[in-house]
Enzyme design. Sequence first.
Site, PDB file in Angstrom:
ATOM      1  N   ASP A 124       0.955  -1.179   0.066  1.00  0.00           N
ATOM      2  CA  ASP A 124      -0.062  -0.041  -0.023  1.00  0.00           C
ATOM      3  C   ASP A 124       1.026   1.521   0.054  1.00  0.00           C
ATOM      4  OD1 ASP A 124      -1.948  -1.821   0.209  1.00  0.00           O
ATOM      5  OD2 ASP A 124      -2.644  -1.215   2.107  1.00  0.00           O
ATOM      6  N   GLU A 176      -4.596  -0.781  -1.342  1.00  0.00           N
ATOM      7  CA  GLU A 176      -5.916  -0.790  -0.673  1.00  0.00           C
ATOM      8  C   GLU A 176      -6.997   0.033  -1.509  1.00  0.00           C
ATOM      9  OE1 GLU A 176      -5.762  -0.145   3.367  1.00  0.00           O
ATOM     10  OE2 GLU A 176      -7.945  -0.239   3.610  1.00  0.00           O
ATOM     11  N   LYS A 219      -6.507  -5.032  -3.246  1.00  0.00           N
ATOM     12  CA  LYS A 219      -7.172  -5.695  -1.921  1.00  0.00           C
ATOM     13  C   LYS A 219      -8.145  -4.657  -1.377  1.00  0.00           C
ATOM     14  CE  LYS A 219      -3.276  -4.455   1.161  1.00  0.00           C
ATOM     15  NZ  LYS A 219      -4.030  -3.820   2.415  1.00  0.00           N
ATOM     16  N   LYS A 248      -7.513  -4.961   5.125  1.00  0.00           N
ATOM     17  CA  LYS A 248      -6.117  -4.810   5.667  1.00  0.00           C
ATOM     18  C   LYS A 248      -5.100  -5.804   5.014  1.00  0.00           C
ATOM     19  CE  LYS A 248      -7.966  -1.372   8.194  1.00  0.00           C
ATOM     20  NZ  LYS A 248      -9.468  -1.518   7.654  1.00  0.00           N
ATOM     21  N   VAL A 268       3.074   0.257   4.324  1.00  0.00           N
ATOM     22  CA  VAL A 268       2.759   1.233   5.289  1.00  0.00           C
ATOM     23  C   VAL A 268       1.278   0.522   5.402  1.00  0.00           C
ATOM     24  CG1 VAL A 268       3.706   3.422   4.947  1.00  0.00           C
ATOM     25  CG2 VAL A 268       1.746   2.922   3.534  1.00  0.00           C
ATOM     26  N   THR A 269       0.680   0.628   6.645  1.00  0.00           N
ATOM     27  CA  THR A 269       1.191   1.078   7.738  1.00  0.00           C
ATOM     28  C   THR A 269       1.451  -0.226   8.661  1.00  0.00           C
ATOM     29  OG1 THR A 269      -1.094   1.125   8.989  1.00  0.00           O
ATOM     30  CG2 THR A 269      -0.150   3.267   7.817  1.00  0.00           C
ATOM     31  N   CYS A 319      -2.017  -2.773   7.885  1.00  0.00           N
ATOM     32  CA  CYS A 319      -1.787  -3.482   6.645  1.00  0.00           C
ATOM     33  C   CYS A 319      -0.616  -4.548   6.734  1.00  0.00           C
ATOM     34  CB  CYS A 319      -1.869  -2.946   5.480  1.00  0.00           C
ATOM     35  SG  CYS A 319      -3.670  -2.207   5.286  1.00  0.00           S
ATOM     36  N   GLN A 378       9.013 -14.130  21.074  1.00  0.00           N
ATOM     37  CA  GLN A 378       8.318 -15.282  21.343  1.00  0.00           C
ATOM     38  C   GLN A 378       9.090 -16.285  20.357  1.00  0.00           C
ATOM     39  OE1 GLN A 378       4.379 -16.552  22.670  1.00  0.00           O
ATOM     40  NE2 GLN A 378       4.071 -14.369  22.200  1.00  0.00           N
TER      41      GLN A 378
HETATM   42  N1  TIU Z   1      -2.664   0.223   4.345  1.00  0.00           N
HETATM   43  C1  TIU Z   1      -3.085   0.330   5.438  1.00  0.00           C
HETATM   44  O1  TIU Z   1      -2.434   0.202   6.646  1.00  0.00           O
HETATM   45  N2  TIU Z   1      -4.558   0.809   5.616  1.00  0.00           N
HETATM   46  C2  TIU Z   1      -4.903   1.658   6.773  1.00  0.00           C
HETATM   47  O2  TIU Z   1      -5.896   1.831   6.931  1.00  0.00           O
HETATM   48  N3  TIU Z   1      -3.956   2.161   7.591  1.00  0.00           N
HETATM   49  C3  TIU Z   1      -4.071   2.911   8.686  1.00  0.00           C
HETATM   50  O3  TIU Z   1      -2.974   2.867   9.495  1.00  0.00           O
HETATM   51  N4  TIU Z   1      -5.361   3.460   8.856  1.00  0.00           N
END
Ligand code: TIU
Length: 220
Positions: free
Chosen positions: A27, A75, A129, A132, A157-158, A162, A202
Amino acid sequence: MSKQYSVEAKPYNFEFDLDKTALVIIDMQRDFLSPGGFGEQLGNDVSTTNVIIPDVKKMLETAREKDMLVIHTREGHRPDLSDVPPSKQARGGNIGKQGPMGRILVRGEYGHDIVDELQPVEGEVVLDKPGKGAFYQTDLDLILKNKNIETLLVAGVTTHVCVQTTIREANDRGYECLMLEDCCAAFDAKDHEDSIRMINQQGGIFGWTAPSTNVLEVLK
Ligand code: TIU
């Protein structure tokens, strides 16, 4: 020439075979990295996410040099929003609304696309997609199986949303993941750091983490 590599990582060295490894870039879209996009409209500061673009670019260029499979995810949703769950619409209020880069998180819009620096080239997979995780309602697993991929280097990200969701999904499907620490970012640095620990704790409950420089070092 051997294509087996061992990278210094947490919680211990990450071993991979280049021919069975894909770089998955999650993303890196204008909607998460540029002002006026989805990320900013959720109340976040995108200067915390777009700083990783140069490091991701370096990793991407190396993957291309080494003929590694590259997968870019995005996304987003259909223009008629028929694939947006009501729960997501309710808590991500601006999906489909007009913003400065087009309709927020809608496929085909300027903001939905990948930033200029990381634009895919021919032969790379672009995977749209709705959720997430990159495995949810996509053909990612089929593509990876067809290409004999067993290990994933994960950037994007993030980190806590995701990236982490995708690593957890991949782990359940039997893929070994190395999260590239400096090639991932969250809007809040604490979420990023906490995610790194959650992945490698772990004995590597979900996978490994390492700075991309450790990978670049062994591949050079
Ligand atoms: N790509 C992704 O992480 N989608 C999000 O909505 N991330 C947020 O941090 N909101």
